[in-house]
Design a protein around this motif. Structure first.
Motif, PDB file in Angstrom:
ATOM      1  N   TYR B 463       0.792  12.107   5.699  1.00 50.39           N
ATOM      2  CA  TYR B 463       1.313  11.428   6.607  1.00 50.39           C
ATOM      3  C   TYR B 463       0.634  10.447   7.632  1.00 50.39           C
ATOM      4  N   PHE B 464       0.343  10.578   8.198  1.00 52.88           N
ATOM      5  CA  PHE B 464      -0.656  10.077   9.390  1.00 52.88           C
ATOM      6  C   PHE B 464      -1.614   9.293   9.223  1.00 52.88           C
ATOM      7  N   LEU B 465      -2.193   9.160   7.839  1.00 54.95           N
ATOM      8  CA  LEU B 465      -3.257   8.041   7.360  1.00 54.95           C
ATOM      9  C   LEU B 465      -2.461   7.290   7.177  1.00 54.95           C
ATOM     10  N   ASN B 466      -1.671   7.425   6.336  1.00 50.07           N
ATOM     11  CA  ASN B 466      -0.792   6.870   5.860  1.00 50.07           C
ATOM     12  C   ASN B 466       0.024   5.904   7.270  1.00 50.07           C
ATOM     13  N   PHE B 467       0.397   6.636   8.274  1.00 48.37           N
ATOM     14  CA  PHE B 467       1.391   5.672   8.860  1.00 48.37           C
ATOM     15  C   PHE B 467      -0.264   4.737   9.937  1.00 48.37           C
ATOM     16  N   LEU B 468      -1.667   6.122  10.634  1.00 46.54           N
ATOM     17  CA  LEU B 468      -2.000   4.779  10.560  1.00 46.54           C
ATOM     18  C   LEU B 468      -2.454   3.433   9.776  1.00 46.54           C
ATOM     19  N   SER B 469      -3.063   3.530   8.300  1.00 47.16           N
ATOM     20  CA  SER B 469      -2.806   2.212   7.466  1.00 47.16           C
ATOM     21  C   SER B 469      -1.771   1.204   8.166  1.00 47.16           C
ATOM     22  N   GLU B 470      -0.626   1.498   8.440  1.00 47.46           N
ATOM     23  CA  GLU B 470       0.286   0.804   8.678  1.00 47.46           C
ATOM     24  C   GLU B 470       0.066   0.306  10.097  1.00 47.46           C
ATOM     25  N   GLU B 471      -0.409   0.678  10.915  1.00 49.52           N
ATOM     26  CA  GLU B 471      -0.564   0.348  12.364  1.00 49.52           C
ATOM     27  C   GLU B 471      -1.624  -0.239  12.438  1.00 49.52           C
ATOM     28  N   SER B 472      -2.570  -0.092  11.898  1.00 45.75           N
ATOM     29  CA  SER B 472      -4.316  -0.717  12.366  1.00 45.75           C
ATOM     30  C   SER B 472      -4.119  -1.634  12.250  1.00 45.75           C
ATOM     31  N   CYS B 473      -4.530  -3.115  13.225  1.00 50.36           N
ATOM     32  CA  CYS B 473      -4.788  -4.549  13.193  1.00 50.36           C
ATOM     33  C   CYS B 473      -6.068  -5.167  12.521  1.00 50.36           C
ATOM     34  N   GLY B 474      -6.303  -3.740  11.926  1.00 50.53           N
ATOM     35  CA  GLY B 474      -7.370  -4.120  10.730  1.00 50.53           C
ATOM     36  C   GLY B 474      -8.605  -5.283  11.519  1.00 50.53           C
ATOM     37  N   LYS B 475      -8.722  -5.509  12.497  1.00 55.17           N
ATOM     38  CA  LYS B 475      -9.834  -5.889  12.505  1.00 55.17           C
ATOM     39  C   LYS B 475     -11.216  -5.873  12.158  1.00 55.17           C
ATOM     40  N   CYS B 476     -10.917  -5.132  12.939  1.00 52.78           N
ATOM     41  CA  CYS B 476     -13.117  -3.476  12.619  1.00 52.78           C
ATOM     42  C   CYS B 476     -12.794  -3.274  11.118  1.00 52.78           C
ATOM     43  N   SER B 477     -13.943  -3.571  10.485  1.00 56.71           N
ATOM     44  CA  SER B 477     -13.712  -2.627   9.029  1.00 56.71           C
ATOM     45  C   SER B 477     -14.192  -0.973   9.639  1.00 56.71           C
ATOM     46  N   PRO B 478     -14.619  -0.084  10.516  1.00 57.97           N
ATOM     47  CA  PRO B 478     -14.464   1.131  10.041  1.00 57.97           C
ATOM     48  C   PRO B 478     -13.316   1.832   9.855  1.00 57.97           C
ATOM     49  N   CYS B 479     -12.219   1.074  10.580  1.00 64.16           N
ATOM     50  CA  CYS B 479     -10.909   1.230  10.754  1.00 64.16           C
ATOM     51  C   CYS B 479     -10.065   1.590   9.553  1.00 64.16           C
ATOM     52  N   ARG B 480     -10.085  -0.247   9.114  1.00 59.27           N
ATOM     53  CA  ARG B 480      -9.286  -1.161   8.413  1.00 59.27           C
ATOM     54  C   ARG B 480     -10.054   0.039   6.850  1.00 59.27           C
ATOM     55  N   GLU B 481     -11.407  -0.331   6.446  1.00 58.28           N
ATOM     56  CA  GLU B 481     -11.070   0.040   5.294  1.00 58.28           C
ATOM     57  C   GLU B 481     -11.264   1.896   5.443  1.00 58.28           C
ATOM     58  N   GLY B 482     -12.072   2.128   6.354  1.00 60.45           N
ATOM     59  CA  GLY B 482     -12.130   3.940   6.127  1.00 60.45           C
ATOM     60  C   GLY B 482     -10.542   4.310   5.905  1.00 60.45           C
ATOM     61  N   VAL B 483      -9.895   3.983   7.087  1.00 59.13           N
ATOM     62  CA  VAL B 483      -8.034   4.911   6.878  1.00 59.13           C
ATOM     63  C   VAL B 483      -7.677   5.198   5.736  1.00 59.13           C
ATOM     64  N   LYS B 484      -8.205   3.514   4.975  1.00 57.26           N
ATOM     65  CA  LYS B 484      -7.974   3.006   3.957  1.00 57.26           C
ATOM     66  C   LYS B 484      -8.279   3.813   3.230  1.00 57.26           C
ATOM     67  N   GLN B 485      -9.331   5.016   2.992  1.00 56.10           N
ATOM     68  CA  GLN B 485      -9.846   5.141   2.029  1.00 56.10           C
ATOM     69  C   GLN B 485      -9.705   6.599   2.021  1.00 56.10           C
ATOM     70  N   MET B 486      -9.611   7.132   3.353  1.00 53.00           N
ATOM     71  CA  MET B 486      -9.020   8.823   3.480  1.00 53.00           C
ATOM     72  C   MET B 486      -7.375   8.620   2.913  1.00 53.00           C
ATOM     73  N   HIS B 487      -7.447   7.972   3.597  1.00 50.06           N
ATOM     74  CA  HIS B 487      -5.072   7.763   2.936  1.00 50.06           C
ATOM     75  C   HIS B 487      -5.290   7.394   1.425  1.00 50.06           C
ATOM     76  N   ARG B 488      -6.092   6.995   0.706  1.00 49.26           N
ATOM     77  CA  ARG B 488      -6.422   7.123  -1.038  1.00 49.26           C
ATOM     78  C   ARG B 488      -6.505   8.605  -1.370  1.00 49.26           C
ATOM     79  N   ILE B 489      -7.468   8.809  -0.718  1.00 49.84           N
ATOM     80  CA  ILE B 489      -8.014  10.151  -1.302  1.00 49.84           C
ATOM     81  C   ILE B 489      -6.890  11.769  -0.944  1.00 49.84           C
ATOM     82  N   LEU B 490      -6.596  11.379   0.410  1.00 52.91           N
ATOM     83  CA  LEU B 490      -5.086  12.515   1.062  1.00 52.91           C
ATOM     84  C   LEU B 490      -4.280  11.748  -0.670  1.00 52.91           C
ATOM     85  N   THR B 491      -3.856  10.836  -0.500  1.00 50.73           N
ATOM     86  CA  THR B 491      -2.395  10.968  -1.380  1.00 50.73           C
ATOM     87  C   THR B 491      -3.043  10.943  -2.463  1.00 50.73           C
ATOM     88  N   ASN B 492      -4.359  10.903  -3.267  1.00 49.81           N
ATOM     89  CA  ASN B 492      -4.592  11.573  -4.820  1.00 49.81           C
ATOM     90  C   ASN B 492      -4.613  13.170  -4.703  1.00 49.81           C
TER      91      ASN B 492
END
Lengths: 150, 646, 237
Positions: B463-492
């Motif tokens: 839930y929290f990683l979903n929230f953060l992936s929606e709210e991340s500004c997307g400017k820096c790669s570690p957050c943009r990509e990292g949060v997305k990938q963590m969210h994906r793994i957790l969803t799986n």
């Protein structure tokens, strides 16, 4: 789109470049979306490049670049609401209206969206229809709440 | 227009003189929470009933700020007796007026009941929910109509401002805040006085002060209540801060999801301007200060200081690197001091009552009180203000009265998306800025979400990683990509596609995301994952290895099944099913069509206790449906059961 | 300009006080990898490949060298187990978008990154922002910008500006570390122009039609000869 209304809104903020977001919020409230022509007018008067206007309009989730329905439904997906079952309420509403968050139904009656916390956390799950907030929702009772809107 | 402290005191006395403490007053909470449960209609009902009874001149009715007991709203307090009624509906109003207003008798059934001791509390101050708090800030809310400046003046409002402007130099104001050891209440916990000093000392004539009312943490609504309920207290603190730092312009940045707070703060600013608390030559001191309100537009990241500044400049809220800090280069590159709503509220108290008074509350390194929003699976949900150092256990059990429906406590999530989950074993942690960090959580802005045995901790992380992936500004790669990938793994994992090695991968992604991200959103994004892995690793492993959700929460891993041996064919669940998935009829055992079931759990919750026929399955296959002939309940047996039930 | 003395990888380095760690390192011939950095553009701090360890005030922090200002007695480490791990994961994440990118492949070799570690992403733009920033800061045309946020962030051409400015410019194309920019430009052109060869004056008249109207009127967009040449050029990488 009424150019005069847009002019008035821009004038209210006295063309300050820092007011871009406030102006867009007022246009969104007035027209329920941001038509491209409105964005072009704002860009011209504020001397802000369209690339920045476009980024701003798509960055902030209060804005919609497509027309919305007559009634906007927002379901809170904050943590407290989530823990109390908000996703199930969302699912029921989705099934009832037939659209996903971010979409508007074919009759332009309802637009559905999610919000990351309305601040009524003690009463979760919470749903907002137009300006009205309804708390302590349950999947079974949600259907009734959507009746009476045309 | 008030032109001197003396005139202010004169006005205050005039207001007080017109208020007889013996007058009957009916105060109804008109915060957004109570309004959502019908307080507006209750206020209207009181107005109508009082008028009808011919009592209009003798009774004062007002809608007030939020006193915090949201679970039991609408909340009504009757003075001067301080009688508190809870969950009042318009239907209760005639009885209240007849019994309490006219006859001074208490309406028993509307009182708070302490279920452990089976006692009722008549007075607001006796209710355990309130009694165990230290309500320095929110205690005033029930006494104030936020749209009425006179209420604030009657309580001593703006005397701190007069004191600061006329009895203290700006350096002395900074010193007092430093001595109070006040730390920022928005989550950062940075010493406020030191922040002010940096802005004060920064070179330049143009400086800004800002109220951060973006309050994006889902589950937190403390700032909303304070801004709605006592907006003048924030204005007063802000003007004092502006004086201390040397700023003549200020902004209040309010998230647009708080329309009532926006309305009340707007009214307050207008009233303050009319009275001369804002504008030029405030109270005749020679100090000028003006404030504007800016609305947010739906971006959690704009609660971050540098993103907020960009938003004020009309730009997308992409945080920037620090240094330089806003104190030296902030709004429009000028020295700027930003503080959270609750921090500003504390400033007013500190200047009023002194740093020494403030220091009597709290722990060595965390002084004062903190408002928490206690929500989730808890009996008494609402706002709780306690001195720093109170334990989680006391907050949850003494004030919150524990978990409802006889369920077992599982964890309390603190600090919003940047925070973590604390399990039962650590409930005796003293809540302050530093102790929670040791346990892998943070205090954050004050959100405290209680979870019980039905909450899946892997789903919480997802839930929290979903929230953060929606709210991340997307400017820096570690957050943009990292949060997305963590969210994906957790969803799986929550949908039954978890793989061996996923936990380790999450931990590795957590490292780069937390170390290399540009701002606090990215750097703290891994916290919910890491803290749930730390305390609930077994849940992760069960999801991955057994494809089972122990809390029966993950829809993809749960099935609902009606036990044919127990089903009484009462026909309640087919009626209530939200996806028309249950087939059943009179004397016909009910069956769930698994292809249509949306796992909403309604059938499980409403199956009458005497049957208890709906069971949840996870990690096990759904038994095959019994043949249609066997679904018919034989009349003879049924007649006997009907007799028993009657 | 005052001079400042700091330590990078154990070496004493002199720098002027307005420099970033990256600039000071470059001056001293110490290389730090970057993707989103460009000499002529304001530092962006987006790719984070230039992350270095910095000791200040008794603490070690991880910062982006391209924007962190030098200070006296700063101690900087450009390589360490932690830094290398971070750069490896970042490279792998970006490779999931643009596996053919030369810049990323070089980084992959240096940091032992596995090109196929993460599932392939649909977009091969790595959002370094070089095109956006070049167009804004150097050309001052703002023909291309960012839209949306988080994982949905993308670059987007403003058709009205791009139609008149980009064809004769294309100075941002060589800056792109992947082939995303050229592809985005071609896609935008094919969606917003008429099928026959492109003429800027005619383009202005067409601007008032919606994309849908134009498609209906003209059939599906067909690439002009010039577009086809451009497509071939981008296909080569």
């Amino acid at each position: 789109m009424d150019a005069e209304r847009i002019e008035r809104i821009i004038d209210n903020h006295r063309c300050e470049p820092g007011s871009l977001i406030q102006i867009l919020l007022d246009i969104q409230a007035e027209l329920h979306w941001l038509p491209k022509e409105a964005l072009a007018m704002v860009g011209e008067q504020l001397h802000v490049p369209m690339s920045r206007i476009q980024h701003t309009a798509t960055f902030y989730k209060a804005f919609s670049l497509v027309p919305k329905g007559r009634h906007e439904i927002n379901i809170c997906m904050g943590t407290a609401c989530h823990v109390r079952g908000a996703p199930r309420v969302l699912e029921v509403v989705q099934n009832l209206i037939g659209i996903q968050p971010g979409e508007t139904d074919a009759e332009m009656k309802f637009s559905l969206g999610t919000v990351n916390c309305l601040g009524c956390c003690a009463l979760g799950p919470v749903m907002e229809i137009d300006a009205e907030r309804l708390g302590k929702l349950a999947p079974a009772t949600t259907a009734n709440l959507l009746k009476g809107y045309d | 227009m008030i032109n001197s402290p003396a005139e202010l005191e004169k006005l205050r006395q005039e207001i007080l003189a017109k208020r007889d403490p013996g007058t009957t007053r009916i105060s109804i909470c008109a915060g957004a929470g109570c309004l959502a449960t019908g307080a507006g209609k209750v206020i209207a009902a009181f107005n109508a009933e009082i008028e009808q009874q011919g009592l209009k001149g003798d009774v004062n009715i007002k809608g007030t700020g939020c006193p915090g007991f949201c679970e039991r709203g609408p909340v009504v307090v009757i003075d001067p007796e301080d009688i508190c009624y809870l969950q009042v509906t318009p239907n209760d109003v005639p009885e209240i007026v007849a019994q309490t207003i006219k006859e001074k008798k208490v309406v028993d059934r509307l009182l708070y009941v302490d279920q452990t001791r089976n006692e009722k509390a008549v007075r607001e101050t006796d209710i355990p929910f309130y009694k165990n708090q230290e309500r320095n800030i929110i205690g005033n809310h029930i006494k104030i109509d936020p749209k009425c400046i006179d209420d604030y003046l009657a309580l001593g409002g703006y005397s701190a401002l007069a004191k600061a402007l006329f009895q203290m130099t700006s350096e002395q104001v900074v010193e007092e805040v430093k001595n109070s050891k006040l730390r920022g209440r928005g989550g950062g916990g940075f010493p406020t006085g030191i922040k002010w000093e940096a802005a004060r000392n920064a070179p330049g004539d143009t400086k800004y002060v800002i109220v951060n009312a973006d309050e994006g943490d889902p589950g937190a609504f403390m700032d909303r209540a304070v801004l709605e309920g006592n907006p003048h207290s924030i204005l007063e603190g802000l003007i004092i801060g502006a004086y201390a730092i040397g700023a003549h312009e200020g902004y209040i940045y309010v998230r647009q999801e708080y329309p009532l707070a926006l309305e009340n703060v707007g009214i307050a600013i207008k009233q303050a301007e009319e009275h001369g608390f804002l504008g030029t030559n405030i109270l005749g001191s020679g100090f000028d200060f003006n404030v504007k309100v800016h609305r947010g537009a739906g971006a959690f990241v704009c609660g971050e200081e540098t993103a907020l500044l960009l938003s004020l400049e009309g730009k997308p809220g992409e945080p920037r690197a620090r240094p330089p800090y806003p104190a030296t280069r902030g709004l429009w590159d000028k020295p700027t001091n930003i503080n959270n709503v609750e921090t500003w509220a504390n400033v007013t108290l500190i200047i009023n009552k002194g740093a020494d008074w403030f220091n009597q509350f709290g722990t060595e390194r965390s002084k004062g009180t903190k408002i928490f929003s206690l929500v989730g699976k808890i009996k008494n949900t609402g706002l709780v203000e306690v001195p720093m150092g109170v334990t989680l256990r006391d907050i949850i059990y003494k004030i919150g009265d524990g978990i409802p429906a006889g369920k077992k406590f599982k964890a309390v999530q603190t600090g919003g998306p940047a925070g973590g989950c604390i399990p039962e074993a650590h409930l005796d942690i003293a809540v302050d800025f530093d102790e929670l960090t040791k346990a892998g959580a943070i205090m954050g802005s004050g959100g405290m979400i209680v979870m019980d045995e039905d909450t899946c901790m892997v789903d919480v992380a997802r839930y929290f990683l979903n929230f953060l992936s929606e709210e991340s500004c997307g400017k820096c790669s570690p957050c943009r990509e990292g949060v997305k990938q963590m969210h994906r793994i957790l969803t799986n994992i929550t949908e039954g596609r978890g793989k061996e090695g996923d936990i380790e991968l999450l931990e590795e992604l957590a490292l780069s995301t937390r170390s290399a991200s540009l701002c606090a959103l990215g750097r703290s994004a891994p916290n919910p994952v890491l803290s749930t892995i730390r305390y609930f690793r077994d849940e992760y492993e069960t999801h991955i290895r057994e494809k089972r959700c122990p809390s029966y929460s993950c829809k993809g891993l749960v099935s609902y099944y009606i036990d044919p041996q127990k089903c009484g064919a009462c026909r309640i669940c087919p009626r209530e099913c939200t996806s028309d998935a249950i087939i059943g009829g009179k004397n016909l055992i009910h069956v769930i069509d698994q292809t249509k079931c949306n796992k909403c759990g309604t059938c499980f919750e409403i199956c009458p206790a005497r049957f208890g026929a709906v069971i949840r399955l996870s990690g096990a296959p759904v038994p095959a449906a019994i043949p249609d002939e066997m679904r018919v309940i034989v009349r003879k047996r049924n007649a006997k059961r009907e007799q028993q039930d009657a | 300009m005052r001079e400042v003395s700091l330590q990078i990888d154990g070496r004493d380095v002199a720098a002027s006080e307005d420099m970033t760690i990256l600039a000071a390192a470059k001056n001293a011939d110490i290389s730090i990898p970057t993707v989103c950095h460009h000499e002529n553009l304001q530092p962006f701090g987006g790719c984070r490949l230039c992350t270095v360890e910095v000791d200040a005030g008794g603490r070690t922090n991880l910062v982006a060298a391209c924007i962190y200002p030098v200070q006296n007695d700063l101690v900087v480490r450009t390589r360490s187990e932690q830094i290398d791990k971070i750069r490896k994961v970042l490279t792998e994440q970006l490779l999931a978008h643009a596996p053919e990118s030369e810049v990323l492949q070089n980084l992959a070799r240096e940091y032992h990154a596995d090109r196929d570690r993460f599932a392939k992403e649909p977009s091969f733009c790595i959002l370094c922002g070089l095109c956006v920033r070049y167009c804004a800061e150097i050309k001052q045309k703002n023909a291309v910008g960012f839209v949306d946020r988080g994982p949905n962030r993308e670059i987007s051409f403003i058709p009205e500006i791009a139609a008149t400015e980009c064809w004769d410019c294309k100075e941002c194309f060589p800056l792109c570390p992947t082939s995303a920019l050229q592809a985005a430009f071609v896609l935008m052109r094919s969606l917003t122009s008429s099928p026959s060869s492109f003429k800027p004056e005619e383009k202005k008249q067409n601007e008032t039609n919606s994309v849908a109207e134009r498609n209906e009127h003209n059939g599906s967009p067909v690439a002009s000869d010039r577009d086809r040449t451009l497509l071939q050029a981008t296909a080569k990488g």
